[in-house]
Design an enzyme around this catalytic site. Structure first.
Site, PDB file in Angstrom:
ATOM      1  N   GLU A   1       0.825  -1.214   0.000  1.00  0.00           N
ATOM      2  CA  GLU A   1       0.000   0.000   0.000  1.00  0.00           C
ATOM      3  C   GLU A   1       0.856   1.258   0.000  1.00  0.00           C
ATOM      4  OE1 GLU A   1      -2.643  -1.129  -1.058  1.00  0.00           O
ATOM      5  OE2 GLU A   1      -4.143  -0.469   0.431  1.00  0.00           O
TER       6      GLU A   1
ATOM      7  N   THR B   1      -5.201  10.845  -6.873  1.00  0.00           N
ATOM      8  CA  THR B   1      -4.984  10.722  -5.431  1.00  0.00           C
ATOM      9  C   THR B   1      -4.644  12.088  -4.829  1.00  0.00           C
ATOM     10  OG1 THR B   1      -4.112   8.530  -5.856  1.00  0.00           O
ATOM     11  CG2 THR B   1      -3.707   9.423  -3.676  1.00  0.00           C
TER      12      THR B   1
END
Lengths: 309, 309
Positions: A129, A182
């Site tokens: 991640e 993002t």
């Protein structure tokens, strides 16, 4: 020791409205497939990626990085090959990178006869991640690995709790096929919040956790409220308000942004309602001209599943 | 219809570290006694207050105000007399005013054959809290009325949830007999908090609620952490840090400020540990020269109790 395994690595929904950065749940009908094999050649190789344009270089691939973190802790010399059959679209907000990271470390641990605990696997998967988003968050990898609903109580030290899953709980997810950067979905979030709103939010987190344990569907619904992030992030998702209204008026318990979006999730009691909710939000989105997918799933209480050993 | 009732109105601990403004629990060994009677003369009268210097005028007394709120909703003409035998010291931070408000409305509702729900009684009792502190909070009256551990999920609309009480959970409370002005204990709190700390806090609220339902004492202990209010308010409580260290090193699961202080609470598993914790904090406080009380109690899962009908 089994040398090779084929697994299902599920999609996940993080945040769940009030539980920003701490809550998540696991899907059953959406997920990647992966074939993981042990080899004597002591390196980690991504040998195939099907269905997505993702890097084959180990150190650039979330599954590769996660497995390397595991092997570093394992200390014995061993090699791993990874094939990924990607079905979760990247950037959808339903844990695409988490499925790969979590699936890979789970499978390697299985093939090694489980030297690591679930909490350790979560920590390894978080390295994936970190590569994907710059932030080693656990709110997608935890539900992928543990199944059901999970709470990341603390990061330092890492402390992940599996919650209860009421058996009739269903989830409907719409993935609008737009790209939300993002950086954009981060920049709308403020670094400070009012204490008053924070109190409302932790009241709802407490209510949602209580509702899951007591299987009180109405309480779960009332607690699915996000007064901090959703008002800011929802502006990046076309027709968010209309989708939410359609879901709630079709009987959904609650509705919110999945992860950092653009997917939107709704929880319902029973598959009949979950299907009505899917119809209602499909109706909203089919007018937009945008491409979208809709998924209906029960909550997957098992997490990653073996397809073939 | 019973005309008169004598009750035990328990002390309560609000906030419970992470759950500022939303969590609370009910004590068993500390509380007031009250005698409440119905009369045909349609007014609310405080006929006796023993053990404290509190106003007898109905509109200046928290029990009087709470009962008037109930009778306003009841609509029929009825009178009430209230005798209060105060054992919880005012300003101690263990719900002294809440015990009076909650006890009075609970008893009147009982004598009227329960026309009102618990949630309604909480709302009436909150009127007493509003008189006492200017703020109609529910985190003391809710555990007094419902017993056990309670969560105020939302104030608008009021939504209070009773949580589970693990059977071996004990509470130790030290009340340093100093006066902390409400204005001081409020003024140290900041109106804004960092999102990062808010996330830690709601992770802990989720963990504490999960720990209560799963009766996971270790998880309860790990979750009793307050990164927002305690660092600011604890400076008003002499030897707070030493008391906390003594409690934790004697085996307490967690320790924090009770309500807005100055009382300090510690949760323990089993009465043996709760007694060791009491000894350890007594040892700290006996060196200060300050007067103090120490209470040890199991969690009272019933709330208000009938002494005599």
């Amino acid at each position: 020791m089994n040398k090779s395994i084929k697994i299902f690595a599920p999609a996940t929904v993080a945040n769940l409205s009030c539980g920003f950065d701490v809550l998540g749940c696991c899907l059953d009908t959406v997920g990647d497939e992966m074939i993981i094999s042990l080899t004597s050649n002591p390196e980690v190789k991504i040998t195939k990626i099907d269905g997505a344009n993702l890097p084959l270089e180990t150190h650039k691939n979330v599954a590769g990085v996660a497995v390397e973190a595991l092997l570093k802790a394992y200390k014995k010399e061993i090699g791993v090959t990874i094939e990924i059959y990607k079905k979760i679209k990247a950037g959808s907000g339903i844990g695409s990178s988490a499925a790969s990271s979590a699936g890979a470390v789970w499978a390697v641990n299985y093939l090694l006869d489980s030297p690591f605990s679930s909490q350790e696997l979560i920590a390894f998967a978080m390295e994936g991640e970190k590569l994907a988003s710059g932030n080693a968050h656990a709110d997608n990898v935890a539900p992928a690995l543990l199944g059901g609903f999970t709470l990341v109580r603390s990061y330092k030290p890492l402390d992940v709790i599996k919650l209860n899953t009421p058996k009739d709980l269903m989830i409907t997810v719409i993935h609008p096929q737009i790209e939300v950067k993002t950086s954009d979905s981060r920049s709308v979030i403020k670094h400070n919040v009012s204490l008053q709103q924070a109190i409302q939010q932790w009241g709802n987190v407490g209510g949602l956790v209580a509702g899951l344990f007591t299987e009180d569907y109405e309480l779960i619904g009332r607690s699915l409220e996000d007064v901090i992030i959703e008002p800011l992030r929802s502006i990046l998702i076309p027709e968010f308000t209309a989708v939410k209204e359609a879901a709630l008026s079709s009987g959904a318990l609650g509705c919110g942004i999945s992860g950092s979006g653009p997917s939107i999730f709704a929880l319902s009691k029973g598959d009949k309602t979950a299907t009505l909710v899917a119809d209602a939000i499909r109706n909203v989105y089919s007018k937009t001209g945008l491409k979208f997918d809709i998924h209906i799933s029960k909550i997957n209480n098992d997490g990653i599943k073996i397809i073939e050993v």
